[in-house]
Design an enzyme around this catalytic site. Structure first.
Site, short mmCIF file in Angstrom:
data_model
loop_
_atom_site.label_atom_id
_atom_site.label_comp_id
_atom_site.label_asym_id
_atom_site.label_seq_id
_atom_site.Cartn_x
_atom_site.Cartn_y
_atom_site.Cartn_z
N CYS A 111 0.89 -1.16 0.00
CA CYS A 111 0.00 0.00 0.00
C CYS A 111 0.92 1.20 0.00
O CYS A 111 1.50 1.55 1.02
CB CYS A 111 -0.90 0.01 1.23
SG CYS A 111 -1.87 1.54 1.37
N CYS A 116 -0.56 4.34 2.22
CA CYS A 116 -0.73 4.26 3.68
C CYS A 116 -0.36 2.87 4.16
O CYS A 116 0.81 2.50 4.17
CB CYS A 116 -2.13 4.67 4.11
SG CYS A 116 -3.47 4.05 3.10
N CYS A 118 -2.91 -0.13 3.89
CA CYS A 118 -4.02 -1.04 3.64
C CYS A 118 -3.53 -2.49 3.67
O CYS A 118 -2.50 -2.81 3.06
CB CYS A 118 -4.66 -0.75 2.29
SG CYS A 118 -5.30 0.93 2.17
#
Lengths: 210, 218
Positions: free
Chosen positions: A110, A113, A115
């Site tokens: 990710c 961020c 995820c």
């Protein structure tokens, strides 16, 4: 990085609290005083992700897919439903399973961020959320794999999956040779978190199995 | 926003270091701030996308220097004040001015159910897809100053729709105005060479989840 090993909470009360620890303590007191959070619910949330949800869940899913072709088909067609057969705590997100084969390696990241498929892998490890992995996985996946999980041959296709939605990925690793006849439980023992993210292969540790 | 959180393709970040036998949390405060985030979200004053955006708004130098849960702490403090659950003065002094009115906290007995549905982003709205699997698309060259799930490295690049996942909340709108703006979510396959040039392996690819509003026909 290895100095972190003994910092597990409970053990740090004999040291003075550092910056974020103080701020979090003050924030929790404030939110409790205002009636916005119940400390017992916080304990329960923490306990859920420390003891109930984690990569052992995903390992059971992978092991079943290895021994049960019909389950594997269901997993690849609708991973959310196939995972729900185990009753794992979901969060409403969709999950897609990605199958590794001798010619395809899948790698999940990710970049924006962190995820991650919580219901099957729990909370992401620090390296998954770190700048080096987020920066490099998309531009240099072979370099990352070489460092972490062994080199990928030139004729193998590397597919990187950047999780940017409430749709999360679980890699279905290749079943290692030498595990013929193993039970689902034995197989689940050798499936690692890193293999289900895609940065490692599943290997047979010496002395495991039968 | 073109922030430092949008890290895909950056150089100089160093090696990936996997910690052996890593604990779920490295300290008590990390566990508490994790749980405080989830428990505060119970009041539905913000959504997941606003939560992500709150952490992205951390000043870039601080963001890079911070640990993961320091970013969560920063974002939570920001949202609590912006959405009126606590005042800036209360946060500063640590003392409650008054009890929050008309709300009750997430109860222990509700935790399991709360976790089960917290992240649902799939919608039942009947919205037609703009693209079908196999369609050639180009990711828009846009630079929203707010939250976006379109990473910089994909902008302006050509790819092909791999799968249509159905109708989802559009985070770019949801983070900024709470508008769900229901639309199709796709997985788009970009050839590694389209993104990174001739030095990349011809057979490799990067798959990105993108929404209708991120894409044009190629």
């Amino acid at each position: 990085m290895s100095e972190h090993d003994h910092h597990h909470h409970g053990g740090e009360h004999d040291r003075p609290l550092s910056g974020p620890a103080l701020r979090v303590k003050a924030l929790e007191s404030l939110l409790v005083e205002k009636g916005l959070v119940d400390p017992k619910a916080l304990d329960e949330l923490i306990d859920t992700y420390e003891t109930k949800v984690g990569p052992r869940n995903g390992a059971r899913v992978v092991a079943r897919a290895w021994v049960d072709p019909a389950y594997k088909q269901r997993l690849l067609a609708d991973a959310g439903a196939a995972i729900a057969e185990f009753g794992f705590v979901g969060r409403g997100e969709d999950i897609v399973a990605l199958e590794n084969t001798p010619t395809v390696r899948n790698l999940v990241v990710c970049t924006l961020c962190s995820c991650y498929p919580w219901p099957v892998l729990g909370l992401p490890p620090v390296w998954y959320k770190s700048a080096p992995y987020r920066a490099r996985a998309v531009i240099d996946p072979r370099g990352v794999l070489k460092e972490l999980g062994g080199e990928v041959a030139d004729d193998v296709e590397v597919r990187v999956w950047d999780s940017t939605a409430e749709l999360r990925y679980l890699v279905l690793p290749e079943r290692p040779a030498g595990t013929e006849g193993w039970s689902e439980e034995q197989l689940a023992e050798i499936v690692t978190r890193d293999a289900m993210i895609g940065v490692a292969r599943v290997t047979v540790p010496a002395g495991s199995g039968r | 926003m073109n922030g430092v959180h949008d890290m895909g393709g950056m150089h100089g970040m160093g090696p990936v270091e996997i910690e052996r036998d890593e604990p779920v949390f490295h300290s008590e405060w990390e566990a508490r701030v994790f749980a405080l985030n989830l428990a505060s979200g119970f009041h539905r004053k913000w959504n997941m996308d606003m939560g992500r955006h709150s952490r992205e708004r951390m000043p870039p130098a601080e963001y890079l220097a911070a640990t993961y849960y320091e970013r969560w702490l920063y974002g939570l403090e920001k949202l609590l004040v912006e959405e009126g659950l606590v005042s800036a003065r209360e946060l500063e002094t640590g003392r409650a001015g008054e009890k929050a009115g008309g709300v009750r906290p997430l109860a222990v007995a509700e935790v399991a159910t709360y976790l089960r549905f917290r992240l649902r982003a799939r919608l039942d709205d009947d919205v037609p897809p703009r693209f079908r699997p196999g369609d050639a698309v180009v990711a828009r060259n846009i630079h929203p100053t707010g939250h976006t799930r379109l990473p910089r490295y994909a902008r302006g690049r050509r790819g092909a729709v791999d799968r249509d996942h159905g109708v989802f909340i559009f985070p770019d709108a949801s983070a900024m105005s709470r508008d769900k703006k229901p639309q199709h979510l796709y997985t788009v396959r970009f050839a590694a060479r389209e993104l990174w040039g001739p030095g990349a392996f011809a057979r490799d690819s990067v798959h990105v989840n993108l929404w209708d509003d991120h894409l044009d026909p190629a």
